[in-house]
Design an enzyme around this catalytic site. Structure first.
Site, PDB file in Angstrom:
ATOM      1  N   HIS A 147      -0.054 -57.250 -49.884  1.00  0.00           N
ATOM      2  CA  HIS A 147      -0.927 -56.152 -50.298  1.00  0.00           C
ATOM      3  C   HIS A 147      -0.115 -54.874 -50.467  1.00  0.00           C
ATOM      4  O   HIS A 147       0.998 -54.760 -49.949  1.00  0.00           O
ATOM      5  CB  HIS A 147      -2.025 -55.905 -49.256  1.00  0.00           C
ATOM      6  CG  HIS A 147      -3.145 -56.897 -49.314  1.00  0.00           C
ATOM      7  ND1 HIS A 147      -3.098 -58.101 -48.660  1.00  0.00           N
ATOM      8  CD2 HIS A 147      -4.346 -56.856 -49.950  1.00  0.00           C
ATOM      9  CE1 HIS A 147      -4.217 -58.769 -48.896  1.00  0.00           C
ATOM     10  NE2 HIS A 147      -4.995 -58.038 -49.671  1.00  0.00           N
ATOM     11  N   LYS A 207      -2.276 -50.488 -47.005  1.00  0.00           N
ATOM     12  CA  LYS A 207      -3.150 -51.338 -46.177  1.00  0.00           C
ATOM     13  C   LYS A 207      -2.781 -51.205 -44.700  1.00  0.00           C
ATOM     14  O   LYS A 207      -1.610 -51.261 -44.337  1.00  0.00           O
ATOM     15  CB  LYS A 207      -3.061 -52.798 -46.636  1.00  0.00           C
ATOM     16  CG  LYS A 207      -4.060 -53.681 -45.913  1.00  0.00           C
ATOM     17  CD  LYS A 207      -4.332 -54.960 -46.662  1.00  0.00           C
ATOM     18  CE  LYS A 207      -5.311 -55.841 -45.917  1.00  0.00           C
ATOM     19  NZ  LYS A 207      -6.659 -55.253 -45.848  1.00  0.00           N
ATOM     20  N   GLY A 243     -18.195 -44.223 -47.870  1.00  0.00           N
ATOM     21  CA  GLY A 243     -16.769 -44.244 -48.226  1.00  0.00           C
ATOM     22  C   GLY A 243     -16.597 -44.182 -49.726  1.00  0.00           C
ATOM     23  O   GLY A 243     -15.650 -44.762 -50.292  1.00  0.00           O
ATOM     24  N   ALA A 244     -17.496 -43.434 -50.400  1.00  0.00           N
ATOM     25  CA  ALA A 244     -17.581 -43.481 -51.869  1.00  0.00           C
ATOM     26  C   ALA A 244     -16.355 -42.916 -52.587  1.00  0.00           C
ATOM     27  O   ALA A 244     -16.151 -43.215 -53.766  1.00  0.00           O
ATOM     28  CB  ALA A 244     -18.842 -42.753 -52.329  1.00  0.00           C
TER      29      ALA A 244
HETATM   30  P1  NAD Z   1      -9.581 -46.343 -48.614  1.00  0.00           P
HETATM   31  O1  NAD Z   1      -8.847 -45.741 -47.464  1.00  0.00           O
HETATM   32  O2  NAD Z   1      -9.139 -46.006 -50.000  1.00  0.00           O
HETATM   33  O3  NAD Z   1     -11.149 -45.994 -48.515  1.00  0.00           O
HETATM   34  C1  NAD Z   1     -11.876 -45.906 -47.331  1.00  0.00           C
HETATM   35  C2  NAD Z   1     -12.730 -44.654 -47.421  1.00  0.00           C
HETATM   36  O4  NAD Z   1     -13.625 -44.590 -46.307  1.00  0.00           O
HETATM   37  C3  NAD Z   1     -11.888 -43.358 -47.377  1.00  0.00           C
HETATM   38  O5  NAD Z   1     -12.186 -42.565 -48.525  1.00  0.00           O
HETATM   39  C4  NAD Z   1     -12.320 -42.695 -46.092  1.00  0.00           C
HETATM   40  O6  NAD Z   1     -12.304 -41.271 -46.163  1.00  0.00           O
HETATM   41  C5  NAD Z   1     -13.741 -43.236 -45.955  1.00  0.00           C
HETATM   42  N1  NAD Z   1     -14.300 -43.054 -44.610  1.00  0.00           N
HETATM   43  C6  NAD Z   1     -13.677 -43.073 -43.398  1.00  0.00           C
HETATM   44  N2  NAD Z   1     -14.558 -42.816 -42.409  1.00  0.00           N
HETATM   45  C7  NAD Z   1     -15.766 -42.635 -43.006  1.00  0.00           C
HETATM   46  C8  NAD Z   1     -17.059 -42.343 -42.522  1.00  0.00           C
HETATM   47  N3  NAD Z   1     -17.302 -42.159 -41.217  1.00  0.00           N
HETATM   48  N4  NAD Z   1     -18.079 -42.230 -43.408  1.00  0.00           N
HETATM   49  C9  NAD Z   1     -17.865 -42.391 -44.734  1.00  0.00           C
HETATM   50  N5  NAD Z   1     -16.645 -42.656 -45.259  1.00  0.00           N
HETATM   51  C10 NAD Z   1     -15.616 -42.788 -44.402  1.00  0.00           C
HETATM   52  O7  NAD Z   1      -9.524 -47.919 -48.376  1.00  0.00           O
HETATM   53  P2  NAD Z   1      -9.910 -49.104 -49.398  1.00  0.00           P
HETATM   54  O8  NAD Z   1      -8.669 -49.663 -50.007  1.00  0.00           O
HETATM   55  O9  NAD Z   1     -11.037 -48.671 -50.291  1.00  0.00           O
HETATM   56  O10 NAD Z   1     -10.401 -50.217 -48.348  1.00  0.00           O
HETATM   57  C11 NAD Z   1     -11.478 -49.955 -47.454  1.00  0.00           C
HETATM   58  C12 NAD Z   1     -11.714 -51.193 -46.599  1.00  0.00           C
HETATM   59  O11 NAD Z   1     -12.187 -52.254 -47.432  1.00  0.00           O
HETATM   60  C13 NAD Z   1     -10.480 -51.738 -45.871  1.00  0.00           C
HETATM   61  O12 NAD Z   1     -10.879 -52.228 -44.610  1.00  0.00           O
HETATM   62  C14 NAD Z   1     -10.019 -52.879 -46.767  1.00  0.00           C
HETATM   63  O13 NAD Z   1      -9.291 -53.868 -46.080  1.00  0.00           O
HETATM   64  C15 NAD Z   1     -11.354 -53.397 -47.233  1.00  0.00           C
HETATM   65  N6  NAD Z   1     -11.336 -54.174 -48.490  1.00  0.00           N
HETATM   66  C16 NAD Z   1     -12.123 -55.269 -48.527  1.00  0.00           C
HETATM   67  C17 NAD Z   1     -12.241 -55.998 -49.694  1.00  0.00           C
HETATM   68  C18 NAD Z   1     -13.211 -57.148 -49.735  1.00  0.00           C
HETATM   69  O14 NAD Z   1     -13.375 -57.791 -50.796  1.00  0.00           O
HETATM   70  N7  NAD Z   1     -13.905 -57.418 -48.633  1.00  0.00           N
HETATM   71  C19 NAD Z   1     -11.514 -55.619 -50.832  1.00  0.00           C
HETATM   72  C20 NAD Z   1     -10.714 -54.478 -50.768  1.00  0.00           C
HETATM   73  C21 NAD Z   1     -10.635 -53.740 -49.584  1.00  0.00           C
END
Ligand code: NAD
Length: 265
Positions: free
Chosen positions: A154, A158, A7-8
């Site tokens: 948020h 989200k 998900g880079a």
């Molecule tokens: P985002 O939508 O910006 O990023 C997610 C990415 O994953 C997207 O670019 C998407 O294309 C990619 N993706 C989807 N399916 C994929 C696959 N099969 N292989 C590779 N990549 C794939 O979302 P975000 O804001 O970066 O958040 C991502 C997740 O992290 C959410 O669940 C969010 O709640 C969580 N989050 C957790 C924390 C923490 O500290 N634990 C902090 C922020 C966000």
């Protein structure tokens, strides 16, 4: 330590590229995105507007799990369940930030943790983990006449609610009270819901703008109210914590760990 990011190109993924590049003792081993993503084939460093990192964004997670010591996953629950299986197969450590996993997806993570090191946290900021400890302690000390409400806000992108962090805060409060969260949680209220049952742990979800993550746990008692708040103003705190967890996990024994384990409290 060879660290790769699934998900880079996501909001967190981009932060993680920068955090891995900045960490000493870490080498950026690659990154993936969902098949068909327009960034596939681009250099990871250039993807975030920096210098070339010498590794390109791919859509092949299997190859990534083969070369990396640790993979960091902030994606979507369906992808995280697949990544957990690959981590187990290759003995690669996995750092999971994705929230909103259902029971089957969480089962895949738990199963993988029998074979490899998995760190899973709804929030990788050090501050929130301090908050979790404070909430558990406050819930232990304050009797259940103090109504507990967990408020979170948020950004409007989200997709899951209440946030994973809010649920973790609810779990911490429930642990302090020695009850099961599922038995006392109220995740939404609408219409004539009646008076608040004593001992309930309530949640309120706000969505809007570009808020990175605000959480407040309120203990509303007779004649006073205790409120403990954390506000994240940059995703860097999550990325920094996840890279810290990756460096910690790379040398550990199989098991499912939390950020508490990483921070040593
Ligand atoms: P985002 O939508 O910006 O990023 C997610 C990415 O994953 C997207 O670019 C998407 O294309 C990619 N993706 C989807 N399916 C994929 C696959 N099969 N292989 C590779 N990549 C794939 O979302 P975000 O804001 O970066 O958040 C991502 C997740 O992290 C959410 O669940 C969010 O709640 C969580 N989050 C957790 C924390 C923490 O500290 N634990 C902090 C922020 C966000």
């Amino acid at each position: 330590m060879k660290i790769a990011i699934v998900g880079a190109a996501g909001r967190m993924g981009r932060m993680l590229i920068a955090a891995v590049q900045a960490a000493k003792d870490a080498e950026l081993a690659g990154g993936t995105e969902a098949a068909g993503h327009p960034g596939i084939g681009r250099d990871l460093g250039e993807l975030i507007g920096g210098e070339s990192a010498g590794v390109a964004l791919s859509s092949d997670p299997r190859a990534l799990f083969e070369v990396a010591d640790v993979v960091i996953d902030f994606t979507v629950p369906t992808a995280t369940a697949v990544h957990a299986g690959l981590a187990a197969e290759h003995g690669t450590a996995l750092i999971i930030g994705t929230t909103g996993l259902d029971a089957a997806q969480q089962g895949a993570v738990n199963g993988a943790a029998e074979k490899t090191v998995i760190v899973q946290a709804a929030n990788y900021s050090v501050g929130v983990n301090v908050l979790l400890g404070l909430v558990e302690k406050a819930a232990q000390i304050l009797p259940d006449i103090y109504d507990i409400e967990v408020l979170e806000m948020h950004h409007h992108h989200k997709v899951d609610a209440p946030s994973g962090t809010a649920l973790s805060l609810g779990l911490a409060a429930a642990a302090g009270r020695d009850v099961q969260l599922d038995d006392v949680a109220c995740k939404a209220r609408d219409g004539i819901v009646g008076a608040r049952p004593r001992g309930e742990i309530g949640f309120a979800t706000l969505r809007g703008g570009d808020v990175v993550g605000d959480h407040t746990v309120m203990f509303a008692g007779p004649g006073e109210r205790v409120e403990i708040t954390h506000k994240a103003s940059s995703r860097e705190v999550f990325a920094g914590g996840a890279v810290r967890a990756a460096l910690w996990a790379g040398t550990g024994k199989p098991g499912l760990y939390s950020m508490k384990d990483v921070l040593g409290f």
